[in-house]
Scaffold this motif. Structure first.
Motif, PDB file in Angstrom:
ATOM      1  N   LYS A  63       3.694   1.410  -4.785  1.00 59.97           N
ATOM      2  CA  LYS A  63       4.686   1.013  -5.493  1.00 59.97           C
ATOM      3  C   LYS A  63       3.982   0.819  -6.931  1.00 59.97           C
ATOM      4  O   LYS A  63       4.594   1.032  -8.143  1.00 59.97           O
ATOM      5  CB  LYS A  63       5.193  -0.587  -5.168  1.00 59.97           C
ATOM      6  N   SER A  64       2.857   0.105  -6.823  1.00 63.15           N
ATOM      7  CA  SER A  64       2.176  -0.136  -8.080  1.00 63.15           C
ATOM      8  C   SER A  64       1.736   1.061  -8.700  1.00 63.15           C
ATOM      9  O   SER A  64       1.810   1.481 -10.067  1.00 63.15           O
ATOM     10  CB  SER A  64       0.882  -0.972  -7.680  1.00 63.15           C
ATOM     11  N   THR A  65       1.399   2.130  -8.033  1.00 61.81           N
ATOM     12  CA  THR A  65       0.924   3.471  -8.355  1.00 61.81           C
ATOM     13  C   THR A  65       2.060   4.013  -9.063  1.00 61.81           C
ATOM     14  O   THR A  65       1.746   4.882 -10.356  1.00 61.81           O
ATOM     15  CB  THR A  65       0.537   4.483  -7.300  1.00 61.81           C
TER      16      THR A  65
ATOM     17  N   GLY B 203       0.754  -1.292  -0.009  1.00 60.70           N
ATOM     18  CA  GLY B 203       0.211   0.045  -0.131  1.00 60.70           C
ATOM     19  C   GLY B 203       0.871   1.012  -0.166  1.00 60.70           C
ATOM     20  O   GLY B 203       0.244   2.539  -0.004  1.00 60.70           O
TER      21      GLY B 203
ATOM     22  N   SER C  72      -4.802  -1.414  -2.772  1.00 66.08           N
ATOM     23  CA  SER C  72      -3.398  -1.815  -3.376  1.00 66.08           C
ATOM     24  C   SER C  72      -3.706  -3.454  -3.522  1.00 66.08           C
ATOM     25  O   SER C  72      -4.452  -3.982  -3.037  1.00 66.08           O
ATOM     26  CB  SER C  72      -2.368  -1.602  -2.793  1.00 66.08           C
TER      27      SER C  72
ATOM     28  N   ARG D  25     -13.506   1.682   2.122  1.00 60.83           N
ATOM     29  CA  ARG D  25     -13.341   1.717   0.928  1.00 60.83           C
ATOM     30  C   ARG D  25     -13.911   0.829  -0.096  1.00 60.83           C
ATOM     31  O   ARG D  25     -14.414  -0.121   0.403  1.00 60.83           O
ATOM     32  CB  ARG D  25     -11.620   1.650   0.544  1.00 60.83           C
TER      33      ARG D  25
ATOM     34  N   GLY E 223      -1.908  -5.857  -2.359  1.00 56.76           N
ATOM     35  CA  GLY E 223      -1.649  -6.623  -1.085  1.00 56.76           C
ATOM     36  C   GLY E 223      -2.746  -6.380   0.003  1.00 56.76           C
ATOM     37  O   GLY E 223      -3.155  -7.339   0.673  1.00 56.76           O
ATOM     38  N   GLN E 224      -3.440  -5.034  -0.299  1.00 57.53           N
ATOM     39  CA  GLN E 224      -4.398  -4.757   0.667  1.00 57.53           C
ATOM     40  C   GLN E 224      -5.673  -5.754   0.414  1.00 57.53           C
ATOM     41  O   GLN E 224      -6.459  -6.131   1.182  1.00 57.53           O
ATOM     42  CB  GLN E 224      -4.656  -3.011   0.681  1.00 57.53           C
TER      43      GLN E 224
ATOM     44  N   GLN F 119       0.254  -6.445 -11.625  1.00 54.76           N
ATOM     45  CA  GLN F 119       0.477  -7.130 -10.202  1.00 54.76           C
ATOM     46  C   GLN F 119      -0.795  -8.303 -10.469  1.00 54.76           C
ATOM     47  O   GLN F 119      -0.264  -9.419 -10.096  1.00 54.76           O
ATOM     48  CB  GLN F 119       0.013  -6.422  -9.110  1.00 54.76           C
TER      49      GLN F 119
HETATM   50  N1  LIG Z   1      -8.588   4.710  -6.452  1.00 52.80           N
HETATM   51  C1  LIG Z   1      -7.938   4.881  -4.952  1.00 52.80           C
HETATM   52  N2  LIG Z   1      -8.724   5.547  -4.101  1.00 52.80           N
HETATM   53  C2  LIG Z   1      -8.049   5.992  -2.961  1.00 52.80           C
HETATM   54  N3  LIG Z   1      -6.821   5.208  -2.860  1.00 52.80           N
HETATM   55  C3  LIG Z   1      -6.340   4.272  -3.563  1.00 52.80           C
HETATM   56  C4  LIG Z   1      -6.661   4.091  -4.685  1.00 52.80           C
HETATM   57  N4  LIG Z   1      -6.136   3.352  -5.410  1.00 52.80           N
HETATM   58  C5  LIG Z   1      -5.160   2.828  -4.490  1.00 52.80           C
HETATM   59  N5  LIG Z   1      -5.188   3.630  -3.443  1.00 52.80           N
HETATM   60  C6  LIG Z   1      -4.128   3.784  -2.427  1.00 52.80           C
HETATM   61  O1  LIG Z   1      -3.101   4.091  -2.891  1.00 52.80           O
HETATM   62  C7  LIG Z   1      -2.142   3.192  -2.133  1.00 52.80           C
HETATM   63  C8  LIG Z   1      -1.024   2.840  -2.939  1.00 52.80           C
HETATM   64  O2  LIG Z   1      -1.501   1.741  -3.711  1.00 52.80           O
HETATM   65  P1  LIG Z   1      -0.573   0.779  -4.659  1.00 52.80           P
HETATM   66  O3  LIG Z   1      -1.498   0.001  -5.429  1.00 52.80           O
HETATM   67  O4  LIG Z   1       0.347   1.845  -5.431  1.00 52.80           O
HETATM   68  O5  LIG Z   1       0.393   0.124  -3.569  1.00 52.80           O
HETATM   69  P2  LIG Z   1       1.456  -0.975  -3.602  1.00 52.80           P
HETATM   70  O6  LIG Z   1       2.782  -0.422  -3.047  1.00 52.80           O
HETATM   71  O7  LIG Z   1       1.430  -1.899  -5.047  1.00 52.80           O
HETATM   72  O8  LIG Z   1       0.805  -2.113  -2.720  1.00 52.80           O
HETATM   73  P3  LIG Z   1       1.020  -3.562  -2.698  1.00 52.80           P
HETATM   74  O9  LIG Z   1       2.392  -4.154  -2.580  1.00 52.80           O
HETATM   75  O10 LIG Z   1       0.016  -4.025  -1.713  1.00 52.80           O
HETATM   76  O11 LIG Z   1       0.338  -4.084  -4.216  1.00 52.80           O
HETATM   77  C9  LIG Z   1      -2.642   2.039  -1.136  1.00 52.80           C
HETATM   78  O12 LIG Z   1      -2.674   2.570   0.157  1.00 52.80           O
HETATM   79  C10 LIG Z   1      -4.047   2.228  -1.679  1.00 52.80           C
HETATM   80  O13 LIG Z   1      -4.998   1.833  -0.837  1.00 52.80           O
END
Ligand SMILES: Nc1ncnc2c1ncn2[C@@H]1O[C@H](COP(=O)(O)OP(=O)(O)OP(=O)(O)O)[C@@H](O)[C@H]1O
Ligand SMILES: Nc1ncnc2c1ncn2[C@@H]1O[C@H](COP(=O)(O)OP(=O)(O)OP(=O)(O)O)[C@@H](O)[C@H]1O
Ligand SMILES: [Mg+2]
Ligand SMILES: [Mg+2]
Lengths: 255, 245, 315, 245, 255
Positions: A47-49, A44, E135, E129, E137-138, A82
């Protein structure tokens, strides 16, 4: 520009029910051509973002992202999502061929390259199946083959091996290293597995905090092919882990 | 399993036969199925039946094709582009509820008393159904899949459409088309009330003479033609959606 | 004594005027009869309503009634309201050829010679009265060559619209449409009145169900009396009649002047006498069988009950 | 963005005004919008307008509700249970193409000339659309999600329906209902051709007297009512599908 | 019956385009009450399929499966799917509450338990949410919370931690161990991570070959809480790995 990807002051905010969540904050990063850059960080953190911003699926709220234009026929970037995200109406071979349809190729050539890519991930046998007839790991491997097939300059990989058993995973890690050495591709590799990061990467950045910032940057100077039990890797792993745990403690997060 | 469809039909026919025979409905309005073969034979030997079918099939096919294609095309455009949806939204609301019958004068003005006027009425009869189905299906395609196309460089509208939107929307689109295949037969009757020969006109004529048996013969003819088409369609649908199975 | 309510089914056409007038003049109420109207678009739907027992009085064309009787629906025609309703109008394109002194058959022939195709005349589907009378006029009265005219069957509304836009070269219409279309486009001409097409061609009638007749024969008499008086009123004071008709028919859709004109137009021929159409109805059926629009004649015996009309005119 | 819908409508009205004025269409058939207020005022002051709306709204609401509910219910049943689908498949094919007008005699026979007959016709007019939408939406729900319900013990039909099928099929169902909301206005006209008072009857009367301006006034009335309903519906749909956004 | 789950002669065949693929072949397995049984094996061997059979989502082609009836209010079994499979129209909290709706609970009680379960996986903050706002993992953690919430006798877990970073993962591993020790639950745990298997499990079975058969069974007798670097775990890991690699080599598969 300096590297193949230049990120300057990148930040990103999600809005939900009028309430804003900042996910990435003022990120600076230069990805050098030909390097293998691993990104680790807690679930969270963003990373994916980050990868989504790079490939243009998400718009940054601030800062700039510059990507060097493609050097060959293929695209500049390709992303392994992912979750596998196969197109359910396409057979495995056609899923792998998706990106190739953007290139100027004959049908036969496309088929050949898709099949070759599928063979790399060990799934040539399942070419005519539909996605719902695959196991979880098989789906992820097809998604990997789909990105490999287009031969991009930079491969963006979002935990591509996380659904795979140790043996398959190690085989694919080695395969990826081989491809990279043969072609000089740049790889941006998100993983949650520190051993994987140290084994594969030239540099490892640690993303953590909320909003996500770069809190650690480690180089692994060991030549490929590497030995998995090499002390340097162990040391790098401990450093990364330290950065992660430290951040987590200092952050006071639940886990 | 294989015997269920005919079984269902048999039950239906039995009930139908019983209703007028038990006097629940005057046979003048609901002739029992058993008297229909005779009526059919009369129509058939006079040649009326084949001529009517032949004419109507022409209107039906063209009208269905026109309405469906236009409905899909416009539904896709408004489903894909939000500004287009907004620009048309109020106009759609004005035109949508205009009944087929109200289009008849325009059909006559624009096409004269010609088969093309009937085609026009049928096309309108199915247009909206297909339009809304296409619009709904396209605009509810899973965004994750659209991102896949995006990530592989298919970012222009047509590319996105062909690679993801259309295949992903196919189940919803097919629901619309299937509904249209039925609706178009309903529209045939309305479309032939102005001087265009066919099933609908023949039915109207029989109805004005209270020849209910002949009306029902044509109704069953439509049912037969529809059943045939729908069966072919369902088989096609099964092939197109085999990835779902 | 509480008033009896008659549930009246009507098609909103000018030929139903006598019923509206009798009602609005208060003549029916004076005889202890309340009315409730249900408007229909076509005769067959009204037959279904008769069968379901939702109407007692039928004010529409006579043709469906004969058939209905053969299907076990017991109903009697007690009065007529109008005859010779249908008229043939032609659009300007064809009207050019209907010069004074030129026989219709000749006009049709010239039209075809000039344009290369037969004149298209719109009317209702085979089996209907308008269709039969048009055919009668074409083939029997004017002896038009079958190659010179084509009959196109459609609904009543569509016929009027097709004539107005010139999608056809002519067709059969009835009042008030005749007045309206000739007002809208003065180039549209009436080339044959109903009496020419088919003498005494049966039009709208008043019919009542056997049940209503049995229980309330006095009220039926009141209706027929009213119709007779109304026909007389149309003749003597059309302006006064027009007000009622406009109220009942148009309800603001057409202005009173148009209705007034339609009431006295040569295309309107009001009569309450059912005897006048008995023979014509039979003749029409014979003709329909001849042209193949009907399988066989429906027996007319017992359909007409002239006694009410006779009593109404005797008093 | 917010101004696009009225802008679209304005363009539409401008074209409409131009067409009869430029003599492209005889104003007798397409009165320009500028003459309509006068016609509306006449209808309104005579009280006809309100009465017609009031009557039709009754038929509309009841017919739409009946047809939609039945369509959803039966669509769900055949979408969920394959044997039910097979048992009804041929019967559906016989009944599906029967046009609204052909049901009129039955409506009159079963309900008499009463508002309930109009309700019946309207209900049939929307039934099939909703039925096919519901059937299609239910039967194409992602199996993965059904398995989730299964895994947590929701294995009976009703449980499965409530936990997964219905919410997952909602987008498709709503497409059907939205189409029905429009179709029902079309059906109102057909439903009122036999003696049931309302908008449709008034339109037909005006049409048979060639009073096109009044016809158009009622058409726009229907458009307005439909627009209102559709707007409410779209807002509701947005709320129900907020998880998609 | 012997254990909480008894599998006898289980086999399963998929049919595709008239062609049959046998996935599981003549499997015998007894799961003892209260044990933590890990299943490892290569991608596509049939691990997920086995869990699906146990919970009744797939019908075996042969053999029998017996599951002891539930001992409490909760269900006998609950499954964490390999992909998260959240219901997209339900908010996070309602996704977690799904299984609870089958139990006779008040609304408030349901909410309380769902929230508690969500807190266990560290996501109490994200309760309102929708899944697409999480994400990867979440999402996986929410799926885990959903299964934990119903407190089943046996938890079937299909690679529940594979999408998580090392820190989160270890925290959840320890949390799971704690829950198990407190409640005595039986756990059937599919993983591709041998270290994870040895750290958590009492017994580890290796599934491999095509069709999948049990080719190895290892016990880890160490008490909980364990030390991750304990030599016994290392030894067990090597044994499991040997079983896996041996099978793969003898099988001559591509990877
Ligand atoms: N559409 C959205 N609205 C609000 N928050 C979001 C949205 N999409 C993602 N997030 C939040 O943005 C954060 C980053 O998400 P991201 O998918 O980049 O995480 P990540 O580092 O890839 O995690 P993981 O290892 O679990 O895949 C997360 O806390 C997620 O809850
Ligand atoms: N519907 C199906 N039709 C045909 N084969 C199928 C179908 N579903 C699964 N399979 C095959 O069955 C095998 C077992 O699948 P399963 O999902 O159980 O694997 P797994 O051991 O869980 O693998 P992974 O670790 O990759 O998740 C796979 O080889 C898969 O390709
Ligand atoms: Mg991620
Ligand atoms: Mg699996």
């Amino acid at each position: 520009m300096e590297g193949v990807i230049d990120i300057r002051g990148l930040s990103l905010t999600f809005e939900r029910d009028g309430q804003k969540t900042r996910v990435l904050d003022n990120l600076d990063l230069t990805v050098r051509r030909g390097e293998f850059l691993a990104i680790v960080g807690p679930s969270g953190v963003g990373k994916s973002t980050l990868l989504r911003v790079l490939i243009g699926l998400a718009k940054p709220s601030g800062g700039t992202v510059a990507v060097a234009p493609a050097s060959s026929d293929g695209p500049a970037l390709a992303l392994v999502f992912q979750d596998a995200r196969l197109l359910p109406w396409r057979r495995v071979i056609d899923n792998v061929g998706l990106g190739l349809e953007k290139l100027r190729l004959t049908r036969a050539e496309r088929h050949r390259r898709a099949l070759a890519s599928l063979a790399l991930v060990g799934l040539a046998d399942l070419a005519t199946r539909f996605p719902h007839q695959l196991s979880g790991g098989q789906r992820q491997r097809v998604a990997l083959a789909r990105a490999l097939a287009v031969e991009p300059d930079v491969l963006l990989m979002d935990e591509p091996f996380s659904a795979l058993d140790a043996i398959t995973r190690e085989a694919l890690q080695d395969e990826l290293t081989r491809i990279r050495q043969a072609t000089g591709k740049t790889v941006l590799f998100v993983t949650h597995d520190i051993d994987e990061a140290t084994y594969l990467a030239d540099r490892i950045i640690v993303l953590s905090g909320s909003p996500g910032r770069i809190t650690g940057l480690h180089s692994v100077e060991l030549q490929h092919p590497r030995h998995r039990a090499h002390a340097d890797l162990r040391a790098a792993g401990l450093a990364v882990r330290g950065a992660l745990e430290g951040e987590l403690v200092s952050d006071g997060a639940a886990i | 399993m294989r015997l269920l469809p005919p079984l269902g039909l048999l039950i239906f026919l039995a009930v139908w036969e019983a209703v007028p025979r038990l006097g629940l409905v005057n046979p003048a309005f609901l002739p029992p199925p058993s008297v229909l073969p005779a009526a059919f034979l009369r129509e058939f030997t006079s040649g009326e039946w084949l001529a009517a079918i032949w004419n109507s099939l022409g209107h039906y096919t063209l009208g269905l094709a026109t309405g469906t294609l236009l409905g899909i095309a416009l539904g896709i455009v408004t489903g894909m582009y939000r500004p287009m949806e907004r620009l048309t939204s109020w106009v759609v609301r004005v035109l949508r509820p205009v009944p087929g019958l109200a289009w008849v004068p325009f059909a006559i003005i624009w096409f004269g008393v010609a088969p093309s006027a009937a085609v026009f009425i049928i096309a309108i009869g199915v247009f909206w159904i297909v339009y809304f189905a296409a619009h709904g299906a396209i605009s509810s395609v899973d965004r994750d899949l659209i991102e896949v196309a995006d990530a592989f460089g298919f970012r222009s509208g047509p590319e996105r459409l062909i690679k993801v939107l259309l295949p992903a929307a196919t189940p919803g689109l097919l629901v619309g088309v299937r509904t249209a295949i039925g609706q178009a037969w309903m529209a045939v009757v309305a479309a032939e009330i102005f001087g265009v020969a066919g099933l609908g006109q023949r039915m109207m004529q029989a109805s004005s003479l209270l020849a209910t048996d002949i009306v029902v013969v044509y109704m069953l003819t439509m049912a037969g033609l529809y059943g045939l088409l729908d069966t072919v369609f369902v088989a096609l649908q099964g092939r197109l959606l085999q990835w779902k199975a | 004594q509480a008033p009896v309510t008659a549930r009246i089914g009507v098609i909103p056409i000018l030929a139903a005027a006598p019923v509206f007038i009798a009602d609005r003049e208060g003549w029916l109420k004076d005889s202890g009869l309340a009315t409730r109207y249900t408007t229909f678009e076509s005769g067959p739907n009204m037959i279904q309503a008769l069968a379901s027992g939702t109407i007692d009085v039928y004010v529409a064309g006579v043709a469906p009634l004969a058939v209905a009787r053969t299907r076990g629906i017991d109903i009697k025609v007690v009065a007529s309201t109008a005859v010779e309703e249908m008229t043939v109008v032609v659009t300007p394109k064809l009207a050019r050829f209907f010069e004074p002194g030129v026989a219709p058959a000749e006009a049709f022939k010239r039209y075809r010679a000039a344009t290369g195709s037969p004149a298209r005349l719109a009317t209702q589907p085979a089996g209907s009265v308008p269709n039969a009378t048009l055919q009668h006029w074409l083939w029997e009265v004017t002896k038009t060559d079958r190659a010179d005219a084509a009959i196109i069957a459609m609904g009543i509304d569509a016929t009027q619209q097709a004539i107005l836009v010139g999608a056809v070269e002519g067709g059969t219409v009835r009042e008030p449409a005749v007045t309206i279309v000739t007002q809208r486009d003065p180039g549209i001409k009436v080339v044959a009145l109903g009496g020419v097409m088919f003498p005494d061609q049966p039009g709208t009638v008043i019919a009542v169900t056997a049940a209503f007749l049995r229980d309330h024969s006095d009220k039926v008499q009141a209706i027929v009396n009213g119709a007779v008086r109304a026909v007389r009123l149309i003749g003597t004071d059309p302006a006064r009649a027009a007000v009622h008709v406009e109220q009942a028919l148009g309800k603001g859709i057409v202005d009173g002047a148009t209705i007034g004109k339609a009431l006295v137009s040569p295309s309107s021929k009001f009569t309450a006498d059912p005897r006048r159409i008995i023979e014509a109805t039979a003749a029409l059926q014979r003709y329909q069988v001849k042209i193949g629009a009907l399988d066989r004649e429906a027996p007319l015996d017992g359909l007409f009950d002239t006694s009410f009309f006779l009593r109404a005119t005797a008093s």
